[in-house]
Design an enzyme around this catalytic site. Structure first.
Site, PDB file in Angstrom:
ATOM      1  CG  ASN A  46      -1.469   7.159  -3.801  1.00  0.00           C
ATOM      2  OD1 ASN A  46      -1.626   5.985  -4.093  1.00  0.00           O
ATOM      3  ND2 ASN A  46      -2.056   7.712  -2.753  1.00  0.00           N
ATOM      4  NE  ARG A 101      -0.918   6.032   2.741  1.00  0.00           N
ATOM      5  CZ  ARG A 101      -2.060   6.238   3.395  1.00  0.00           C
ATOM      6  NH1 ARG A 101      -3.159   6.556   2.717  1.00  0.00           N
ATOM      7  NH2 ARG A 101      -2.125   6.130   4.715  1.00  0.00           N
ATOM      8  CB  CYS A 102      -5.267   4.763  -3.880  1.00  0.00           C
ATOM      9  SG  CYS A 102      -5.078   6.551  -3.741  1.00  0.00           S
ATOM     10  CG  MET A 103      -4.736   0.675  -6.330  1.00  0.00           C
ATOM     11  SD  MET A 103      -4.182  -0.054  -7.887  1.00  0.00           S
ATOM     12  CE  MET A 103      -2.386   0.090  -7.733  1.00  0.00           C
TER      13      MET A 103
END
EC number: 3.5.3.6
Length: 409
Positions: free
Chosen positions: A353, A398-400
């Site tokens: 990620n 990327r999630c954050m």
């Protein structure tokens, strides 16, 4: 480049502006007995999680990236008393409050908060029953008696620091998502107000998906590979039916994309989104978790004669990507180097990620040492951040992050 407030036509163009959410008191409302309900596996230590997140934000600023915060944008969107009241009522309506007395008490509590950002942060944190006036025994209804041990009048939203999922920026448009779980679907309310009322973004952005839809889609499954090609995951969190709705809207609104590659892979929490197993890190390079390759199905979707045309792709994934991106060869960089133990450990800790902030420049967790070494061997520049507490929520760089503006590539 256009002056449109949202400009995201790739995963790798130089990142100019990004939205984050600094973890707040919602993490302190995580309890061991209710982790599954709130989609967590562990309880992060808030103080250290905030330090790690602040370091992440500073690393982005050091690269010349403007950092916006969800909580500030949402607060700035409450531009009148009427809009503020409307926000409170929508929040209450979606909070699953079962009895009238509790709803009245919470409404009074929220109206008593005069600062808009403090109000927004309180809605994010959740409301414990002990914060409200106690209901006399003789006035309690059956719901009060049955749920007397549950500590919250309104659940917290601890997943909010994963800003990638509630909505996704696609070209000049936004997919305002309907999320997999009720506990996260409430998060999309902030995006609704930002893109409806914010002084900069309100009314200026086309929606290609709406939170009122009845099928699920999340931003971790929405990747912008180029100005012509999107990738969308069919996953634990995103339904195939949602992808079809999204694509019809994208093609009808002429957002600019010509094809979508739909990735169908294992439906489980380990691989909850496409970006937990597959991210683009350069013009011709992707990270991939080797465990998904055997069961991966890819479908090419185009729009012809006002209907979707769907073709299952049978060939090699690297060749398919190279063909669609117009490059000679694509390199698939395997998380953990293909070693089954390292791959499983580092994928769990979001080694796949990555957040690409320019071609060949990526933000990663420092803990994924095997994968990071391989990325460097491929010539990538790594910006390594600590994530010992942040990773407990099962999300990486990327999630954050939610890009608002990237340079064209």
């Amino acid at each position: 480049m256009s002056s449109h407030p949202i400009q995201v036509f790739s995963e790798i163009g130089k990142l100019k502006k990004v939205m984050l959410h600094r973890p707040g008191k919602e993490l302190e409302n995580l309890l061991p007995d209710y982790l599954e309900r709130l989609l967590f596996d562990d309880i992060p230590f808030l103080e250290d999680a905030q330090k790690e997140h602040d370091a992440f934000a500073q690393a982005l600023r050091d690269e010349g990236i403007e950092v916006l915060y969800l909580e500030q944008l949402a607060a700035e969107s409450l531009t009148s008393p009427e809009i503020r009241d409307q926000f409170i009522e929508e929040y209450l309506d979606e909070a699953n409050i079962r009895d009238r007395q509790t709803k009245v008490a919470i409404r009074e509590l929220l109206h008593g908060i005069k600062d808009n950002q403090e109000l927004v942060e309180k809605t994010m944190a959740g409301i414990q029953k002990v914060e409200l006036p106690e209901i006399p025994d003789e006035a309690k209804d059956l719901t009060d008696l049955v749920e007397s041990e549950y500590p919250f009048a309104i659940d917290p939203m601890p997943n909010l620091y994963f800003t990638r999922d509630p909505f996704a920026t696609i070209g000049n448009a936004v997919s305002l998502n309907h999320m997999f779980a009720d506990t996260r679907n409430r998060e999309t309310l902030y995006g609704k107000y930002i893109f409806k009322y914010h002084p900069v973004y309100g009314g200026k952005v086309d929606l290609v998906y709406n939170r009122e839809e009845d099928t699920r889609i999340e931003g971790g499954d929405e990747l912008v590979l180029s100005k012509d090609v999107l990738a969308v995951g069919i996953s634990q969190r995103t339904d195939a039916a949602s992808i079809e709705k999204l694509l019809v809207n994208i093609f009808k609104k002429n957002v600019g994309f010509k094809k979508v590659l739909a990735f169908e892979f294992a439906n489980n929490r380990k691989f909850m989104h496409l970006d937990t197993v597959f991210t683009m890190v350069d013009y011709d390079k992707f990270t991939i978790h080797p465990e998904i390759e055997g069961d991966l199905h890819v479908y090419s979707v185009t729009y012809e004669n006002e209907k979707l045309k769907i073709v299952e792709e049978k060939g090699d994934l690297a060749e398919l990507l190279a063909q669609n991106l117009g490059v000679e060869k694509v390199h698939l960089i395997r998380c953990g180097g293909g070693n089954i133990v390292a791959a499983a450990r580092e994928q769990w800790n979001d080694g796949s990620n990555t957040l690409t902030i320019a071609p060949g420049v990526v933000v990663v967790y420092d803990r994924n040492t095997v994968t990071n070494k391989i990325l460097e061997e491929y010539g990538l520049r790594l910006i390594k951040i600590r994530g010992s507490e942040l990773v407990r929520g099962r999300g990486g760089p990327r999630c954050m992050s939610m890009p608002f503006e990237r340079e064209e590539v």
